[in-house]
Design an enzyme around this catalytic site. Sequence first.
Site, PDB file in Angstrom:
ATOM      1  CB  CYS A 235     -25.424  -1.771  -9.818  1.00 22.04           C
ATOM      2  SG  CYS A 235     -25.511  -3.509 -10.314  1.00 22.04           S
TER       3      CYS A 235
ATOM      4  CG  HIS B  41     -21.242  -0.694 -11.870  1.00 22.14           C
ATOM      5  ND1 HIS B  41     -21.233  -0.561 -10.493  1.00 22.14           N
ATOM      6  CD2 HIS B  41     -21.805  -1.898 -12.133  1.00 22.14           C
ATOM      7  CE1 HIS B  41     -21.761  -1.641  -9.947  1.00 22.14           C
ATOM      8  NE2 HIS B  41     -22.119  -2.467 -10.918  1.00 22.14           N
TER       9      HIS B  41
ATOM     10  CB  SER C 263      -0.962   0.006   1.195  1.00 18.21           C
ATOM     11  OG  SER C 263      -1.814  -1.117   1.165  1.00 18.21           O
TER      12      SER C 263
ATOM     13  CD  GLN D  74     -30.571  -4.938  -8.719  1.00 11.98           C
ATOM     14  OE1 GLN D  74     -30.412  -5.566  -7.672  1.00 11.98           O
ATOM     15  NE2 GLN D  74     -29.964  -5.275  -9.852  1.00 11.98           N
TER      16      GLN D  74
ATOM     17  N   GLY E  85     -23.494  -3.651  -4.965  1.00  7.91           N
ATOM     18  CA  GLY E  85     -23.159  -4.652  -3.950  1.00  7.91           C
ATOM     19  C   GLY E  85     -23.984  -5.898  -4.157  1.00  7.91           C
TER      20      GLY E  85
ATOM     21  CD  GLU F 259       0.752  -1.775  -9.253  1.00  2.00           C
ATOM     22  OE1 GLU F 259       0.584  -1.945  -8.024  1.00  2.00           O
ATOM     23  OE2 GLU F 259      -0.095  -1.233  -9.994  1.00  2.00           O
TER      24      GLU F 259
ATOM     25  CD  GLU G 110     -19.444   2.633 -10.303  1.00  2.00           C
ATOM     26  OE1 GLU G 110     -19.509   1.527  -9.732  1.00  2.00           O
ATOM     27  OE2 GLU G 110     -20.431   3.202 -10.801  1.00  2.00           O
TER      28      GLU G 110
ATOM     29  N   GLY H  28       0.619   1.507  -7.618  1.00  2.00           N
ATOM     30  CA  GLY H  28      -0.381   1.723  -8.654  1.00  2.00           C
ATOM     31  C   GLY H  28      -0.484   3.176  -9.058  1.00  2.00           C
TER      32      GLY H  28
ATOM     33  CE  LYS I 189      21.296   0.377   7.588  1.00  2.00           C
ATOM     34  NZ  LYS I 189      22.654   0.303   7.012  1.00  2.00           N
TER      35      LYS I 189
END
Length: 549
Positions: free
Chosen positions: A381, A507, A14, A385, A354, A141, A509, A18, A190
């Site tokens: 999505c 979607h 992390s 619903q 989800g 990557e 996004e 990316g 180090k």
Amino acid sequence: MTKYVFVTGGVTSSLGKGITAASLGRLLKARGLRIVNQKLDPYINVDPGTMNPFQHGEVYVTDDGGETDLDLGHYERFTGENLHRDSNVTTGSVYQAVINKERRGDYLGDTVQVIPHITNEIKSRIRKLGESDEVDVVITEIGGTVGDIEILPYLEAVRQLKNDVGAGNTAYIHVTLVPYIGPSAELKSKPTQHSVAELRSRGIQPDIIVLRSDREIDEAVTRKISLFCDVAPKAVISAPDADNIYRIPLLLHEAGLDDVITDRLQLETPPPELSDWTAMVERVASAEDVVTIGLVGKYVDLQDAYLSVAEAVRHGAAANNVQLDLRWIASDDADGLLAASSLEGIDGLLVPGGFGVRGIEGKIQAIRHARENGIPFLGLCLGLQCAVIEFARSELGLTEANSSEFDPTTPHPVIDLMKTQQEVEDLGGTMRLGLYPAKLSAGTQTARLYGEEVIYERHRHRWEVNNRYRADLDAAGLKLSGISPDGQLVEIMELEGHPFFIGSQFHPEFKSRPTDPHPLFAGFVAAAKARRQHAAADDTVNAAASERA
């Protein structure tokens, strides 16, 4: 000949490999080069499609229906390039391909081994992206951290590629952590030295080291790392934390990353054209007005589960010159007697996608609150619903309306399994995935936002709005503003007479970019901004009236 850049990480996960790879892609593209990004993931899953969002974060869907790592979202947002499933490689998919070849007899009886068979398969996946005449640089990557046992075949494969394509056609970037030790007030080199030593033990000498830290790194530290890691001083790049991830390409350019890469790969290019990108970053920094958006989801404890959604809202905020206050609301907290308090003060409600029944009633209750109180709403999505279920219960009088996903025995399955999904048994890669067209209804708010009659959006779902209830929903005011070209699938709906109440089966996004915000998110934030301004104006009028009284 195509050039290859490999990005590895050390010390800890992390760190931003990316973002570094995506930023480099932005910089090289800004120099006029044709680039493509790729992610090698060391887990044994064939793809992340069936992985728990709490463990992996979101699943990013490409145009061709690939279920991929969330880093592909970073790549697309930073570079503006639409990638394909070949840009994500997993250990599971590599071994599956090798075993299938062995079963077919492709290896002619050879003993199948990690070297050369697994490494050859990895190399073929990398070189496949570079075989096109339309690509100048492939940026790959490697997931995980140097020292992990899982990534050893990948390190060996990219080591071999240097000899396969020529030393002048490859560059290795190593991203490491330079921690700050508070009691001694020192930045420590180090961990980076040990990480580079581990990488070199695998036969890879980094050409560039990107140093991550929570503060500026002084020249003495970079000189020390240059000396001990045998990397040119100009190739030791400082990358401190930034207030906005979209500022990182600019910071890395200032530090000289793209200059070092183009020199290493012997690429003659003009300076990068970054004016549009710089203007976007400055616009975000200069925004003063604030808009509060409530995101109601079941995975909010790991915000990476909704990474593309959050970024798309930020794009919409930038387009409207406002600062975004994104409030993460657990769907369980939006259910019950205290539900309204969890939504207090929001200017807009966003319910993302989800799966599974947990938290559904909280989402439904939150949507009802937005519908009844004129709060701008955007459902994606599952969000669409849930809006259909809520509307059917409240406005059609179908109190037991539900999705057959959550209640297989419901008498009113307003959301039902798609016909093409009813015989599907395997879970991986079997949903309605990828880019599909939709016809928009003229005169709708959705059509005005898009400004087009036919749109193409990315999908990832098994359930859909039940066509048996379409006419009743439409007659009651929940309009079908977009359907599939054959008229069989509901793609997008909006509520008549509401400031902004739109739900999409797709979607959006995944197609939003910081310099080109998706119209649904830009329109959603604009509606939220208008609501905030109207409320502020009312407060001013009320305050003046109180003073006169």
